[in-house]
Design an enzyme around this catalytic site. Structure first.
Site, PDB file in Angstrom:
ATOM      1  N   HIS A   1     -12.815 -23.309 -32.558  1.00 57.63           N
ATOM      2  CA  HIS A   1     -13.129 -24.227 -31.453  1.00 57.63           C
ATOM      3  C   HIS A   1     -14.624 -24.321 -31.183  1.00 57.63           C
ATOM      4  O   HIS A   1     -15.400 -23.446 -31.594  1.00 57.63           O
ATOM      5  CB  HIS A   1     -12.433 -23.760 -30.165  1.00 57.63           C
ATOM      6  CG  HIS A   1     -10.985 -24.127 -30.089  1.00 57.63           C
ATOM      7  ND1 HIS A   1     -10.007 -23.367 -30.669  1.00 57.63           N
ATOM      8  CD2 HIS A   1     -10.357 -25.192 -29.514  1.00 57.63           C
ATOM      9  CE1 HIS A   1      -8.820 -23.941 -30.449  1.00 57.63           C
ATOM     10  NE2 HIS A   1      -9.007 -25.041 -29.760  1.00 57.63           N
TER      11      HIS A   1
ATOM     12  N   LYS B   1     -15.645 -23.386 -25.059  1.00 57.62           N
ATOM     13  CA  LYS B   1     -14.274 -23.036 -24.641  1.00 57.62           C
ATOM     14  C   LYS B   1     -14.286 -21.694 -23.906  1.00 57.62           C
ATOM     15  O   LYS B   1     -14.911 -20.739 -24.377  1.00 57.62           O
ATOM     16  CB  LYS B   1     -13.365 -22.969 -25.875  1.00 57.62           C
ATOM     17  CG  LYS B   1     -11.912 -22.676 -25.552  1.00 57.62           C
ATOM     18  CD  LYS B   1     -11.016 -22.951 -26.747  1.00 57.62           C
ATOM     19  CE  LYS B   1      -9.561 -22.571 -26.445  1.00 57.62           C
ATOM     20  NZ  LYS B   1      -9.044 -23.229 -25.225  1.00 57.62           N
TER      21      LYS B   1
ATOM     22  N   ALA C   1       1.889 -28.114 -21.832  1.00 56.61           N
ATOM     23  CA  ALA C   1       1.789 -28.262 -23.291  1.00 56.61           C
ATOM     24  C   ALA C   1       0.418 -27.773 -23.758  1.00 56.61           C
ATOM     25  O   ALA C   1      -0.601 -28.326 -23.355  1.00 56.61           O
ATOM     26  CB  ALA C   1       1.983 -29.725 -23.680  1.00 56.61           C
TER      27      ALA C   1
ATOM     28  N   THR D   1      -2.935 -23.022 -27.980  1.00 60.43           N
ATOM     29  CA  THR D   1      -2.198 -23.488 -29.160  1.00 60.43           C
ATOM     30  C   THR D   1      -1.869 -22.321 -30.091  1.00 60.43           C
ATOM     31  O   THR D   1      -0.740 -22.207 -30.594  1.00 60.43           O
ATOM     32  CB  THR D   1      -3.051 -24.527 -29.923  1.00 60.43           C
ATOM     33  OG1 THR D   1      -3.473 -25.523 -28.994  1.00 60.43           O
ATOM     34  CG2 THR D   1      -2.280 -25.156 -31.059  1.00 60.43           C
TER      35      THR D   1
ATOM     36  N   GLY E   1     -14.305 -33.292 -16.322  1.00 57.82           N
ATOM     37  CA  GLY E   1     -14.451 -32.422 -17.492  1.00 57.82           C
ATOM     38  C   GLY E   1     -14.329 -33.194 -18.802  1.00 57.82           C
ATOM     39  O   GLY E   1     -14.095 -34.406 -18.806  1.00 57.82           O
ATOM     40  N   ARG E   2     -14.492 -32.463 -19.917  1.00 60.16           N
ATOM     41  CA  ARG E   2     -14.427 -33.114 -21.245  1.00 60.16           C
ATOM     42  C   ARG E   2     -13.100 -33.831 -21.430  1.00 60.16           C
ATOM     43  O   ARG E   2     -13.044 -34.997 -21.830  1.00 60.16           O
ATOM     44  CB  ARG E   2     -14.619 -32.056 -22.355  1.00 60.16           C
ATOM     45  CG  ARG E   2     -16.034 -31.530 -22.492  1.00 60.16           C
ATOM     46  CD  ARG E   2     -16.121 -30.433 -23.541  1.00 60.16           C
ATOM     47  NE  ARG E   2     -15.484 -29.209 -23.092  1.00 60.16           N
ATOM     48  CZ  ARG E   2     -16.134 -28.199 -22.475  1.00 60.16           C
ATOM     49  NH1 ARG E   2     -17.430 -28.273 -22.278  1.00 60.16           N
ATOM     50  NH2 ARG E   2     -15.493 -27.120 -22.074  1.00 60.16           N
TER      51      ARG E   2
ATOM     52  N   GLY F   1      -9.370 -32.402 -12.727  1.00 54.87           N
ATOM     53  CA  GLY F   1     -10.375 -32.017 -13.722  1.00 54.87           C
ATOM     54  C   GLY F   1     -11.008 -33.261 -14.310  1.00 54.87           C
ATOM     55  O   GLY F   1     -11.457 -33.257 -15.465  1.00 54.87           O
ATOM     56  N   ALA F   2     -11.058 -34.337 -13.500  1.00 55.04           N
ATOM     57  CA  ALA F   2     -11.451 -35.667 -14.000  1.00 55.04           C
ATOM     58  C   ALA F   2     -12.883 -35.711 -14.528  1.00 55.04           C
ATOM     59  O   ALA F   2     -13.212 -36.594 -15.313  1.00 55.04           O
ATOM     60  CB  ALA F   2     -11.268 -36.703 -12.890  1.00 55.04           C
TER      61      ALA F   2
HETATM   62  N1  LIG Z   1      -3.306 -29.285 -24.134  1.00 58.47           N
HETATM   63  C1  LIG Z   1      -4.269 -29.879 -24.845  1.00 58.47           C
HETATM   64  O1  LIG Z   1      -4.015 -30.731 -25.724  1.00 58.47           O
HETATM   65  C2  LIG Z   1      -5.693 -29.510 -24.580  1.00 58.47           C
HETATM   66  C3  LIG Z   1      -5.973 -28.542 -23.668  1.00 58.47           C
HETATM   67  N2  LIG Z   1      -7.259 -28.248 -23.348  1.00 58.47           N
HETATM   68  C4  LIG Z   1      -7.433 -27.298 -22.256  1.00 58.47           C
HETATM   69  O2  LIG Z   1      -7.772 -28.058 -21.086  1.00 58.47           O
HETATM   70  C5  LIG Z   1      -8.590 -27.280 -20.230  1.00 58.47           C
HETATM   71  C6  LIG Z   1      -9.851 -28.063 -19.908  1.00 58.47           C
HETATM   72  O3  LIG Z   1     -10.641 -28.213 -21.061  1.00 58.47           O
HETATM   73  P1  LIG Z   1     -12.016 -29.015 -21.021  1.00 58.47           P
HETATM   74  O4  LIG Z   1     -11.801 -30.385 -20.516  1.00 58.47           O
HETATM   75  O5  LIG Z   1     -12.662 -28.829 -22.344  1.00 58.47           O
HETATM   76  O6  LIG Z   1     -12.829 -28.163 -19.923  1.00 58.47           O
HETATM   77  P2  LIG Z   1     -14.034 -28.622 -18.977  1.00 58.47           P
HETATM   78  O7  LIG Z   1     -14.676 -27.357 -18.509  1.00 58.47           O
HETATM   79  O8  LIG Z   1     -14.864 -29.658 -19.647  1.00 58.47           O
HETATM   80  O9  LIG Z   1     -13.309 -29.330 -17.737  1.00 58.47           O
HETATM   81  C7  LIG Z   1     -12.646 -28.656 -16.708  1.00 58.47           C
HETATM   82  C8  LIG Z   1     -12.825 -29.490 -15.446  1.00 58.47           C
HETATM   83  O10 LIG Z   1     -12.004 -28.963 -14.419  1.00 58.47           O
HETATM   84  C9  LIG Z   1     -12.785 -28.887 -13.218  1.00 58.47           C
HETATM   85  N3  LIG Z   1     -12.177 -27.906 -12.325  1.00 58.47           N
HETATM   86  C10 LIG Z   1     -12.383 -26.581 -12.245  1.00 58.47           C
HETATM   87  N4  LIG Z   1     -11.618 -26.048 -11.288  1.00 58.47           N
HETATM   88  C11 LIG Z   1     -10.887 -27.072 -10.765  1.00 58.47           C
HETATM   89  C12 LIG Z   1      -9.915 -27.170  -9.733  1.00 58.47           C
HETATM   90  N5  LIG Z   1      -9.538 -26.101  -9.032  1.00 58.47           N
HETATM   91  N6  LIG Z   1      -9.378 -28.387  -9.460  1.00 58.47           N
HETATM   92  C13 LIG Z   1      -9.774 -29.488 -10.131  1.00 58.47           C
HETATM   93  N7  LIG Z   1     -10.705 -29.452 -11.113  1.00 58.47           N
HETATM   94  C14 LIG Z   1     -11.249 -28.261 -11.411  1.00 58.47           C
HETATM   95  C15 LIG Z   1     -14.164 -28.536 -13.721  1.00 58.47           C
HETATM   96  O11 LIG Z   1     -15.138 -28.793 -12.714  1.00 58.47           O
HETATM   97  P3  LIG Z   1     -16.487 -27.878 -12.683  1.00 58.47           P
HETATM   98  O12 LIG Z   1     -17.105 -28.007 -14.028  1.00 58.47           O
HETATM   99  O13 LIG Z   1     -17.279 -28.505 -11.593  1.00 58.47           O
HETATM  100  O14 LIG Z   1     -16.034 -26.483 -12.391  1.00 58.47           O
HETATM  101  C16 LIG Z   1     -14.268 -29.476 -14.916  1.00 58.47           C
HETATM  102  O15 LIG Z   1     -14.635 -30.790 -14.510  1.00 58.47           O
HETATM  103  C17 LIG Z   1      -8.826 -25.954 -20.961  1.00 58.47           C
HETATM  104  O16 LIG Z   1      -7.877 -25.004 -20.517  1.00 58.47           O
HETATM  105  C18 LIG Z   1      -8.561 -26.314 -22.415  1.00 58.47           C
HETATM  106  O17 LIG Z   1      -8.175 -25.209 -23.183  1.00 58.47           O
HETATM  107  C19 LIG Z   1      -8.306 -28.877 -23.942  1.00 58.47           C
HETATM  108  C20 LIG Z   1      -8.088 -29.819 -24.901  1.00 58.47           C
HETATM  109  C21 LIG Z   1      -6.758 -30.223 -25.296  1.00 58.47           C
HETATM  110  O1  LIG Z   2     -10.366 -25.854 -25.052  1.00 60.97           O
HETATM  111  C1  LIG Z   2     -10.082 -26.702 -25.938  1.00 60.97           C
HETATM  112  O2  LIG Z   2     -10.919 -27.467 -26.407  1.00 60.97           O
HETATM  113  C2  LIG Z   2      -8.703 -26.787 -26.413  1.00 60.97           C
HETATM  114  N1  LIG Z   2      -7.790 -26.095 -25.806  1.00 60.97           N
HETATM  115  C3  LIG Z   2      -6.405 -26.071 -26.115  1.00 60.97           C
HETATM  116  C4  LIG Z   2      -6.003 -24.688 -26.575  1.00 60.97           C
HETATM  117  O3  LIG Z   2      -6.536 -23.685 -26.078  1.00 60.97           O
HETATM  118  O4  LIG Z   2      -5.102 -24.589 -27.421  1.00 60.97           O
HETATM  119  C5  LIG Z   2      -5.987 -27.178 -27.046  1.00 60.97           C
HETATM  120  C6  LIG Z   2      -6.982 -27.499 -28.098  1.00 60.97           C
HETATM  121  O5  LIG Z   2      -6.989 -26.455 -29.025  1.00 60.97           O
HETATM  122  C7  LIG Z   2      -8.367 -27.728 -27.507  1.00 60.97           C
END
Ligand SMILES: NC(=O)C1=CN([C@@H]2O[C@H](COP(=O)(O)OP(=O)(O)OC[C@H]3O[C@@H](n4cnc5c(N)ncnc54)[C@H](OP(=O)(O)O)[C@@H]3O)[C@@H](O)[C@H]2O)C=CC1
Ligand SMILES: O=C(O)C1=N[C@H](C(=O)O)C[C@H](O)C1
Length: 251
Positions: free
Chosen positions: A136, A140, A106, A147, A16-17, A13-14
């Site tokens: 959020h 999302k 986590a 969480t 993504g955000r 997911g490199a």
């Molecule tokens: N545990 C924590 O502390 C946190 C958890 N999260 C969670 O992390 C996840 C990602 O969030 P966020 O970064 O905002 O989302 P984004 O949508 O910005 O990023 C997701 C990325 O994953 C890519 N992707 C989709 N499918 C695949 C796959 N099969 N293999 C590899 N890459 C893939 C997407 O590509 P494309 O766009 O091309 O589909 C995109 O680049 C969510 O579930 C969020 O809730 C977020 C923040 C903190």
């Molecule tokens: O999608 C997000 O942004 C986040 N996702 C995680 C969640 O669903 O708990 C962690 C954090 O809240 C940010």
């Protein structure tokens, strides 16, 4: 004197955000080396060059990614949401075939958010009412947040262990959704608002008093100390771990 070899890290997911922020953090971290950036159309086998892979993808992809990483013998630090008891049990079974591999799932890597969950679980038995509000950014894809689900489950467990029943609630008539979702008997409300990043409030009520536990992530850098700690810790912790609190020595 030889320096310790660096830990090789792949990010899924490199693009993504979160993935972009993790790549920057790994590149800046002493003792870590970013060896693979994988995204949507890349084969997870590209992570075979790594010791640890970090997954911030999408709920529909993360479980398959983790199975593939376990098969490759690569430790997995997973921040993606969407996990439930069944998907965790399937990973645990897969891990039985690779006894040296560790997987951490986590829902939140921000240290303050983890502490907020722990404090809420400690407080929950002392209050009649507990509800969770998560807030959020509107991009999302899932609700309630991972969480909030983890928080509600921990609160519910603490209340069950203390022999408490449901909180008081005389509301018999409401529009669908007006009282939020119910996770393990705890009401959870989700707000999506432009300008927000990731925020959670746990509201605890008693006659004449309220305790509010609130955590705010204003920037995704807030998740990075927890992610880096997990990357460094997981190679010494085989099996499945759910929740960063288990790696923080909180007593
Ligand atoms: N545990 C924590 O502390 C946190 C958890 N999260 C969670 O992390 C996840 C990602 O969030 P966020 O970064 O905002 O989302 P984004 O949508 O910005 O990023 C997701 C990325 O994953 C890519 N992707 C989709 N499918 C695949 C796959 N099969 N293999 C590899 N890459 C893939 C997407 O590509 P494309 O766009 O091309 O589909 C995109 O680049 C969510 O579930 C969020 O809730 C977020 C923040 C903190
Ligand atoms: O999608 C997000 O942004 C986040 N996702 C995680 C969640 O669903 O708990 C962690 C954090 O809240 C940010």
């Amino acid at each position: 004197m030889n320096a310790l070899p660096s830990i090789k890290v792949a990010v899924l997911g490199a693009g993504g955000r979160m993935g972009r922020t993790v790549c920057d953090a790994v590149e800046a971290a002493p003792g870590l080396e970013l060896v693979a950036r994988l995204d949507h159309d890349d084969d997870v086998a590209g992570a075979a060059v790594a010791d640890v892979a970090v997954d911030f993808t999408v709920p529909s992809a993360t479980e398959a990614n983790v199975h593939a990483l376990v098969d490759l013998g690569v430790h997995a630090v997973v921040g993606t949401t969407g996990w439930d008891a069944d998907s965790l049990a399937r990973v645990e079974r897969r891990l039985a075939t690779q006894p040296t591999v560790g997987v951490l799932v986590a829902p939140n890597f921000a240290l303050g958010a983890v502490l907020a969950m722990v404090f809420a679980a400690k407080a929950a038995r002392w209050f009649e009412s507990v509800e969770v509000v998560e807030l959020h950014h509107p991009d999302k894809v899932d609700a309630p947040s991972g969480t909030a689900r983890h928080t509600a489950a921990a609160v519910a467990r603490a209340r069950r262990d203390a022999g408490l029943g449901p909180g008081p609630d005389a509301t018999a008539q409401s529009l669908d959704g007006a009282r939020g979702a119910v996770v393990d008997g705890v009401h959870v409300h989700a707000v999506r608002l432009r300008g927000l990043v990731a925020h959670e409030e746990i509201l605890l009520g008693n006659p004449g008093e309220q305790l509010t536990i609130r955590h705010d992530s204003f920037d995704r850098v807030s998740f990075m100390p927890g992610v880096l700690h997990a990357v460094r810790t997981l190679p010494g912790r085989p099996g499945l771990t759910v929740g960063l609190e288990n790696l923080l020595d909180l007593g």
